[in-house]
Design an enzyme around this catalytic site. Structure first.
Site, mmCIF file in Angstrom:
data_model
loop_
_atom_site.group_PDB
_atom_site.id
_atom_site.type_symbol
_atom_site.label_atom_id
_atom_site.label_comp_id
_atom_site.label_asym_id
_atom_site.label_seq_id
_atom_site.Cartn_x
_atom_site.Cartn_y
_atom_site.Cartn_z
ATOM 1 N N ASP A 175 -29.969 108.431 -40.569
ATOM 2 C CA ASP A 175 -29.799 108.061 -41.741
ATOM 3 C C ASP A 175 -30.318 109.511 -42.598
ATOM 4 O O ASP A 175 -31.830 109.503 -42.473
ATOM 5 C CB ASP A 175 -30.406 106.786 -42.513
ATOM 6 C CG ASP A 175 -30.145 106.709 -43.873
ATOM 7 O OD1 ASP A 175 -30.040 107.837 -44.364
ATOM 8 O OD2 ASP A 175 -29.633 105.700 -44.271
ATOM 9 N N HIS A 176 -29.548 110.337 -43.044
ATOM 10 C CA HIS A 176 -30.051 111.681 -43.365
ATOM 11 C C HIS A 176 -31.273 111.537 -44.351
ATOM 12 O O HIS A 176 -32.021 112.357 -44.763
ATOM 13 C CB HIS A 176 -29.017 112.662 -43.717
ATOM 14 C CG HIS A 176 -28.511 112.507 -45.140
ATOM 15 N ND1 HIS A 176 -27.606 111.678 -45.328
ATOM 16 C CD2 HIS A 176 -28.783 113.151 -46.298
ATOM 17 C CE1 HIS A 176 -27.149 111.890 -46.861
ATOM 18 N NE2 HIS A 176 -27.894 112.777 -47.234
ATOM 19 N N HIS A 187 -28.524 104.542 -47.355
ATOM 20 C CA HIS A 187 -29.434 105.350 -47.900
ATOM 21 C C HIS A 187 -30.347 104.555 -49.198
ATOM 22 O O HIS A 187 -31.396 104.794 -49.245
ATOM 23 C CB HIS A 187 -28.782 106.443 -48.927
ATOM 24 C CG HIS A 187 -27.854 107.476 -47.983
ATOM 25 N ND1 HIS A 187 -28.034 107.751 -46.678
ATOM 26 C CD2 HIS A 187 -26.786 108.034 -48.182
ATOM 27 C CE1 HIS A 187 -27.201 108.405 -46.152
ATOM 28 N NE2 HIS A 187 -26.155 108.616 -46.949
HETATM 29 C C1 BG6 Z 1 -23.503 110.811 -47.595
HETATM 30 C C2 BG6 Z 1 -22.453 110.165 -48.175
HETATM 31 O O1 BG6 Z 1 -24.034 109.896 -46.489
HETATM 32 O O2 BG6 Z 1 -24.620 110.847 -48.369
HETATM 33 C C3 BG6 Z 1 -21.719 110.930 -49.247
HETATM 34 O O3 BG6 Z 1 -21.348 109.663 -47.438
HETATM 35 C C4 BG6 Z 1 -22.888 111.439 -50.113
HETATM 36 O O4 BG6 Z 1 -20.825 110.194 -50.116
HETATM 37 C C5 BG6 Z 1 -24.202 111.719 -49.617
HETATM 38 O O5 BG6 Z 1 -22.329 112.443 -50.967
HETATM 39 C C6 BG6 Z 1 -25.468 112.060 -50.589
HETATM 40 O O6 BG6 Z 1 -26.310 112.520 -49.859
HETATM 41 P P1 BG6 Z 1 -27.649 113.253 -50.768
HETATM 42 O O7 BG6 Z 1 -28.554 113.768 -49.797
HETATM 43 O O8 BG6 Z 1 -26.787 114.379 -51.395
HETATM 44 O O9 BG6 Z 1 -28.193 112.462 -51.820
#
Ligand code: BG6
Length: 496
Positions: free
Chosen positions: A182-183, A245
């Site tokens: 999960d990034h 997230h």
């Molecule tokens: C991704 C989603 O996992 O996370 C995207 O699939 C979203 O739709 C993105 O834009 C948001 O990531 P961050 O790091 O920009 O908040």
């Protein structure tokens, strides 16, 4: 510390994720001298290409997406480690070829038998690829060599499919071999939530229902759905953002203190708190959620068309591009403290934050002063656009009479720590290579997340298009998201 020697196999090597994130992260690790001494990258994809074609395409991606100026020597060294193999889970012989390719590389490069398989593919390929890896014996750990599988989100599309995918993977390999990415957990400020809570003495004593009124988690994006219409329309804001997230943020903020800072303790506490999220009835789920879709509007200087006009979105789509939820956690610490979550696309601002609202002080002694200007006591963890920790409190305005104004203290990461810009994936990739899965999701955590959102998915499915609201692109979202809090006598923290 350098990771052990290993082969790094990327499935979906010709795709966007590899070019945007995986290779630039490997490059940053290479530039920091954090790749293994003996290392090779095997790019796998269904469409055949030569080693040189792959290297050229990766170099092009690197030049476009690198987070720092590309040093030709470092890039060249990294790309020399890359070879291509055709792999298609529908063609079992291709996995035999992959195995031979890896055996041969291990001899020539001396990478020692450790292998990391990175699934940078569309989700439909996760299980079939894992099955093939298992069938040809590539996931079997023997002679002290490790085998690891990295899986991107989305991990399932609901509770049943997430359970099925976990069960499938666990037939092929052991939990310790699986790294579910999960990034959000690669973000420094997200990792810092544990440090803020547990490396300081002053927060934990007040981190509970006696002192906290409620918590807000906001992930607002300015970007619309862009070229991902097909994927997004089948997914929606809830599935795309919440069980992964937003729940990462929520579990870090709400979990009990782990006994140790290790993968077992931390992940157990995270799963535990998610599994304590109250399961609302269908009627309650509808009452405590808001879903909405964006209509045409303006963001900055750009005209944004209706969500329904995005290529590959179904004309009468009822997919939500915005969601707000009120969740309750049924445990001793949080009983009665609402968690309000919201996330949406095509909004006025890019903003990711967790705001903890403390209970109001009994202010009778200041009655007669400018009470309506009092600031609410918010402690806010800012993740985007700026990395901050901010405390809002009240202070006396200098002068002969006692009037009070809301003020704030703001800590900005960038002012204190000079870190090189990164993709956010470096730590995650590095951790896969050193075998630390503290920042990765465990099966029970993923399932607890889906379990918590499943009542909303069910209720919305049964409600069909009833109850889907709209908002203009470039606005702050639908008005009913404000009502969700107003009903409880609360309001969203203003963007400052
Ligand atoms: C991704 C989603 O996992 O996370 C995207 O699939 C979203 O739709 C993105 O834009 C948001 O990531 P961050 O790091 O920009 O908040």
């Amino acid at each position: 510390r350098k990771p052990e020697n290993c082969a790094f196999v990327i499935f979906g090597v010709s795709g966007d994720l590899t070019h945007r994130l995986v290779l630039p992260s490997l490059y940053n690790l290479a530039a920091e001298n954090l790749l293994p001494e003996k290392f090779c990258v095997v790019g796998a994809a269904r469409r055949a290409m030569s080693n040189d074609e792959l290297r050229d395409s990766l170099l092009k991606g690197l030049r476009e997406f690198a987070t720092r100026p590309v040093d030709d020597v470092v890039a060249h060294q990294l790309l020399q480690c890359v070879t291509f193999v055709e792999a298609d889970s529908k063609d079992p012989s291709s996995f035999e070829t992959l195995k031979k390719h890896l055996d041969a590389l291990e001899c020539s490069r001396g990478t020692g038998g450790n292998r990391l398989f990175y699934l940078a593919t569309p989700p439909a390929a996760f299980a079939p690829t894992a099955r093939e890896l298992g069938r040809v014996g590539l996931m079997k750990e023997d002679n002290g060599a490790w085998r690891r599988l990295v899986i991107e989100k989305p991990f399932g599309t609901d509770l049943a499919s997430a359970k099925a995918l976990n069960a499938e993977l666990l037939k092929i390999m052991d939990e310790h071999q699986i790294y579910r990415i999960d990034h959000y957990l690669g973000k420094e400020t997200v990792q810092n939530i544990l440090v803020l809570r547990f490396a300081n003495g002053m927060f934990e004593p007040i981190w509970n229902r006696n002192h906290i009124d409620h918590i807000q988690i906001t992930v607002e994006e300015r970007l619309g759905v862009g070229h991902r219409g097909g994927f997004y329309d089948a997914t929606g804001a809830l599935r795309d953002m919440v069980p992964n997230h937003l729940f990462q943020l929520m579990s870090l903020v709400a979990m009990e203190p782990p006994t140790r800072f290790d993968a077992h303790s931390v992940r157990s506490e995270k799963a535990e708190v998610l599994s304590a999220i109250q399961q609302p009835s269908e009627a309650e789920a509808l009452k405590s959620s808001v879903r909405a879709q964006y209509l045409a509007g303006r963001i900055g200087n750009a005209d944004v068309p209706d969500y329904r006009k995005v290529p590959d979105v179904r004309p009468g789509s009822t997919t939500e591009t915005y969601v707000a939820l009120k969740l309750m956690i049924d445990n001793w610490r949080w009983a009665g403290v609402p968690f309000y979550l919201r996330t949406g696309k095509a909004l006025a601002h890019k903003r990711t934050e967790v705001a903890i609202k403390f209970k109001q002080a009994p202010l009778s002694m200041f009655s007669g002063t400018a009470v309506d200007r009092l600031s609410q006591n918010f402690l806010t963890i800012g993740i985007a656009p700026t990395e901050t920790i901010e405390l809002q409190f009240n202070a006396k305005i200098p002068g002969p009479s006692v009037t009070i104004d809301g003020v704030e203290m703001k800590f900005r990461y960038g002012d204190y720590f000079k870190a090189d810009p990164s993709t956010g994936y470096e730590t995650l990739i590095y951790d896969c290579m050193i075998g630390d899965n503290i920042l990765f999701q465990r099966a029970d955590g993923v399932e607890a997340g889906w379990q918590a959102v499943q009542p909303f998915l069910n209720a919305w499915k049964n409600a069909g298009s009833n109850g889907i609201e709209t908002y203009a692109a470039g606005s702050d979202g639908p008005a009913c998201a404000d009502d969700l809090l107003r009903r409880d006598g609360r309001s969203w923290r203003k963007f400052t």
